[in-house]
Design a protein around this motif. Structure first.
Motif, PDB file in Angstrom:
ATOM      1  N   GLN A  75      19.068  -2.782  -5.706  1.00 31.83           N
ATOM      2  CA  GLN A  75      17.719  -2.305  -5.414  1.00 31.83           C
ATOM      3  C   GLN A  75      17.774  -1.114  -4.459  1.00 31.83           C
ATOM      4  OE1 GLN A  75      14.950  -3.118  -6.819  1.00 31.83           O
ATOM      5  NE2 GLN A  75      15.750  -4.843  -7.989  1.00 31.83           N
ATOM      6  N   LYS A  76      16.894  -0.149  -4.699  1.00 30.31           N
ATOM      7  CA  LYS A  76      16.748   0.941  -3.738  1.00 30.31           C
ATOM      8  C   LYS A  76      15.976   0.388  -2.551  1.00 30.31           C
ATOM      9  CE  LYS A  76      15.150   5.690  -3.165  1.00 30.31           C
ATOM     10  NZ  LYS A  76      14.293   6.784  -3.682  1.00 30.31           N
ATOM     11  N   ARG A 109      13.686  -5.579   6.066  1.00 27.65           N
ATOM     12  CA  ARG A 109      14.278  -4.968   4.879  1.00 27.65           C
ATOM     13  C   ARG A 109      13.150  -4.683   3.894  1.00 27.65           C
ATOM     14  NH1 ARG A 109      19.448  -6.426   3.804  1.00 27.65           N
ATOM     15  NH2 ARG A 109      18.977  -8.388   4.874  1.00 27.65           N
ATOM     16  N   TYR A 110      13.138  -3.486   3.360  1.00 30.53           N
ATOM     17  CA  TYR A 110      12.140  -3.096   2.367  1.00 30.53           C
ATOM     18  C   TYR A 110      12.834  -2.657   1.080  1.00 30.53           C
ATOM     19  CZ  TYR A 110       8.668  -2.553   6.197  1.00 30.53           C
ATOM     20  OH  TYR A 110       7.829  -2.752   7.262  1.00 30.53           O
ATOM     21  N   PHE A 111      12.249  -3.018  -0.064  1.00 25.67           N
ATOM     22  CA  PHE A 111      12.630  -2.445  -1.353  1.00 25.67           C
ATOM     23  C   PHE A 111      11.520  -1.503  -1.806  1.00 25.67           C
ATOM     24  CE2 PHE A 111      14.972  -6.586  -2.753  1.00 25.67           C
ATOM     25  CZ  PHE A 111      16.088  -6.213  -2.018  1.00 25.67           C
ATOM     26  N   TYR A 112      11.886  -0.514  -2.621  1.00 24.53           N
ATOM     27  CA  TYR A 112      10.869   0.268  -3.332  1.00 24.53           C
ATOM     28  C   TYR A 112      10.324  -0.592  -4.465  1.00 24.53           C
ATOM     29  CZ  TYR A 112      12.133   4.628  -0.969  1.00 24.53           C
ATOM     30  OH  TYR A 112      12.341   5.599  -0.027  1.00 24.53           O
ATOM     31  N   GLU A 129       0.824  -1.219   0.000  1.00 23.47           N
ATOM     32  CA  GLU A 129       0.000   0.000   0.000  1.00 23.47           C
ATOM     33  C   GLU A 129       0.851   1.258   0.000  1.00 23.47           C
ATOM     34  OE1 GLU A 129      -2.487  -0.349   3.405  1.00 23.47           O
ATOM     35  OE2 GLU A 129      -3.693  -2.014   2.585  1.00 23.47           O
ATOM     36  N   MET A 130       2.084   1.149   0.488  1.00 26.46           N
ATOM     37  CA  MET A 130       2.998   2.286   0.548  1.00 26.46           C
ATOM     38  C   MET A 130       4.016   2.260  -0.591  1.00 26.46           C
ATOM     39  SD  MET A 130       1.630   3.674   3.084  1.00 26.46           S
ATOM     40  CE  MET A 130       2.719   5.078   2.975  1.00 26.46           C
ATOM     41  N   GLY A 131       3.798   1.388  -1.574  1.00 27.95           N
ATOM     42  CA  GLY A 131       4.733   1.297  -2.695  1.00 27.95           C
ATOM     43  C   GLY A 131       6.032   0.599  -2.341  1.00 27.95           C
ATOM     44  N   LEU A 132       5.967  -0.280  -1.345  1.00 26.86           N
ATOM     45  CA  LEU A 132       7.160  -0.976  -0.869  1.00 26.86           C
ATOM     46  C   LEU A 132       7.003  -2.487  -0.980  1.00 26.86           C
ATOM     47  CD1 LEU A 132       7.761   1.078   2.413  1.00 26.86           C
ATOM     48  CD2 LEU A 132       8.987   1.339   0.248  1.00 26.86           C
ATOM     49  N   ILE A 133       8.132  -3.171  -0.953  1.00 31.57           N
ATOM     50  CA  ILE A 133       8.178  -4.625  -0.902  1.00 31.57           C
ATOM     51  C   ILE A 133       8.812  -5.010   0.428  1.00 31.57           C
ATOM     52  CG2 ILE A 133       9.237  -6.702  -1.892  1.00 31.57           C
ATOM     53  CD1 ILE A 133       9.308  -5.181  -4.598  1.00 31.57           C
ATOM     54  N   LEU A 134       8.108  -5.811   1.233  1.00 31.39           N
ATOM     55  CA  LEU A 134       8.701  -6.349   2.458  1.00 31.39           C
ATOM     56  C   LEU A 134       9.554  -7.546   2.056  1.00 31.39           C
ATOM     57  CD1 LEU A 134       9.046  -6.367   5.516  1.00 31.39           C
ATOM     58  CD2 LEU A 134       6.916  -7.674   5.691  1.00 31.39           C
ATOM     59  N   VAL A 135      10.843  -7.381   2.132  1.00 27.81           N
ATOM     60  CA  VAL A 135      11.792  -8.375   1.615  1.00 27.81           C
ATOM     61  C   VAL A 135      12.008  -9.507   2.607  1.00 27.81           C
ATOM     62  CG1 VAL A 135      14.178  -8.714   0.830  1.00 27.81           C
ATOM     63  CG2 VAL A 135      12.941  -6.604   0.248  1.00 27.81           C
ATOM     64  N   ILE A 175       7.387   4.217   5.432  1.00 28.43           N
ATOM     65  CA  ILE A 175       6.768   2.971   5.870  1.00 28.43           C
ATOM     66  C   ILE A 175       5.365   3.203   6.427  1.00 28.43           C
ATOM     67  CG2 ILE A 175       6.928   1.108   7.586  1.00 28.43           C
ATOM     68  CD1 ILE A 175      10.010   1.314   7.245  1.00 28.43           C
ATOM     69  N   THR A 176       5.195   4.300   7.182  1.00 24.67           N
ATOM     70  CA  THR A 176       3.907   4.531   7.859  1.00 24.67           C
ATOM     71  C   THR A 176       2.972   5.431   7.060  1.00 24.67           C
ATOM     72  OG1 THR A 176       4.651   6.520   9.045  1.00 24.67           O
ATOM     73  CG2 THR A 176       5.047   4.372  10.103  1.00 24.67           C
ATOM     74  N   GLY A 177       3.519   6.237   6.145  1.00 25.57           N
ATOM     75  CA  GLY A 177       2.693   7.206   5.428  1.00 25.57           C
ATOM     76  C   GLY A 177       2.315   8.394   6.291  1.00 25.57           C
ATOM     77  N   GLU A 178       2.989   8.549   7.421  1.00 21.56           N
ATOM     78  CA  GLU A 178       2.701   9.642   8.343  1.00 21.56           C
ATOM     79  C   GLU A 178       3.898  10.573   8.457  1.00 21.56           C
ATOM     80  OE1 GLU A 178       1.793   7.692  12.010  1.00 21.56           O
ATOM     81  OE2 GLU A 178       0.186   6.480  11.140  1.00 21.56           O
TER      82      GLU A 178
END
Length: 318
Positions: A239-240, A222-225, A190-196, A286-289
């Motif tokens: 990866q970013k 670890r998150y990727f865009y 939902e935040m445009g991320l991948i939970l790696v 990550i939170t959108g806040e």
């Protein structure tokens, strides 16, 4: 540079014990713990010399958000968060394993794979994978939970054979781990991320299994865009990512990987500030806040008063 908290040494009424983790200071009462997220930072299981301003607040508030969001999947230890750096909750007896789950070949798993290993923690991996490729399905690669020093890879079979966790409990931990990772994956998307990859810790309270510690923070995950992921994989570009991997890479460039005999390099203040800025970026992405910096003028006093106030309200005298 803003004030940062490297450690705390409070003495609360009726306090029964104290535990200093890599990042958190844990104050122990009879059925309750008060956990202070300090600004310490660790890499390769070593605590680095300088604290990172606002890092503790970032971790504590991200964890609070995700623990609340997953409380319908698994009960967790939290009862309140009275301060940006403090969480109070149930005193659980931790399992001596960390449940690491991986959806992609990254970090430690990628380094092991590059070294020729095709089995990690007893889980077989196919040939032909590139670093950061998506795995055929998420895999659980547990580690031992070391009181000091390095956590070590361990297989499910070893955990059961050594009696570290019973089969009945381990099956529950496996299910919770997959369910939590699925929820984390959906929230990241939902935040445009991948939970790696990420890790979960569990404990027991009055015979019931609870999720403990933090979840889905940049220290444990670890998150990727998502944008650009496929294109980067096609041409072999890095990866970013949103994680503290950039800290590990800086340390590696300075000749440090936490191995015996290696000296921890001194982090210049400019790099400390960069890490702080990156953690705040991580929070917001990550939170959108929007991240609201807490007042750090009297950081220790603020934290102590928050715990004392909650003690009075919740009545955890023992």
């Amino acid at each position: 540079m803003n004030s940062a908290i490297k450690e705390t040494n409070f003495q609360f009424p009726n306090q029964q014990g104290f535990y200093k983790g890599k990042v958190r200071d844990v104050y122990i009462f009879d059925k309750t713990i008060a956990v202070v997220a300090t600004d310490r930072i660790s890499a390769f299981d070593v605590v680095l010399p300088k604290p990172i301003p606002y890092k503790g607040q970032v971790l504590n508030q991200i964890a609070a958000k995700f623990l609340k969001a997953t409380s319908d999947i698994v009960p967790n230890w939290v009862t309140s968060t009275p301060d940006p750096n403090v969480t109070i909750g149930k005193r659980c007896e931790p399992f001596k394993v960390e449940m690491v789950i991986r959806g992609y070949l990254a970090g430690h798993a990628a380094r092991e794979y590059a070294a020729g290993k095709r089995s990690i923690c007893g889980v077989a991996l196919p040939d032909g994978l590139k670093e950061n490729d998506k795995l055929p399905h998420p895999i659980i690669t547990p580690t031992t939970k070391a009181d000091e020093g390095h956590d070590e890879d361990i297989s499910k079979e070893e955990i059961l054979n050594k009696g570290i966790v019973s089969l009945k409990d381990y099956e529950v931990l496996e299910k919770y781990t997959h369910d939590l990772f699925q929820k984390g994956t959906e929230m990241a998307a939902e935040m445009g991320l991948i939970l790696v990859d990420t890790k979960y810790e569990f404990g027991k309270y009055d015979g019931e299994i609870f999720l403990i510690d933090e979840i889905h923070t940049p220290d444990s995950s670890r998150y990727f865009y998502a944008e650009g992921y496929e294109a980067n994989q096609r041409v072999g570009n890095p990866q970013k990512q949103l994680s503290k991997e950039f800290v590990r890479q800086w340390l590696i460039s300075q000749g440090f990987q936490g191995k015996d005999g290696q000296q921890v390099p001194d982090m210049p203040n400019s790099f400390v500030e960069e890490i702080s800025d990156r953690y705040i970026e991580l929070f917001e992405k990550i939170t959108g806040e929007k991240f609201i910096k807490a007042d750090t003028a009297n950081l220790e006093k603020r934290i102590e008063e928050a715990v004392l106030g909650r003690m009075k309200e919740e009545g955890f005298k023992n």
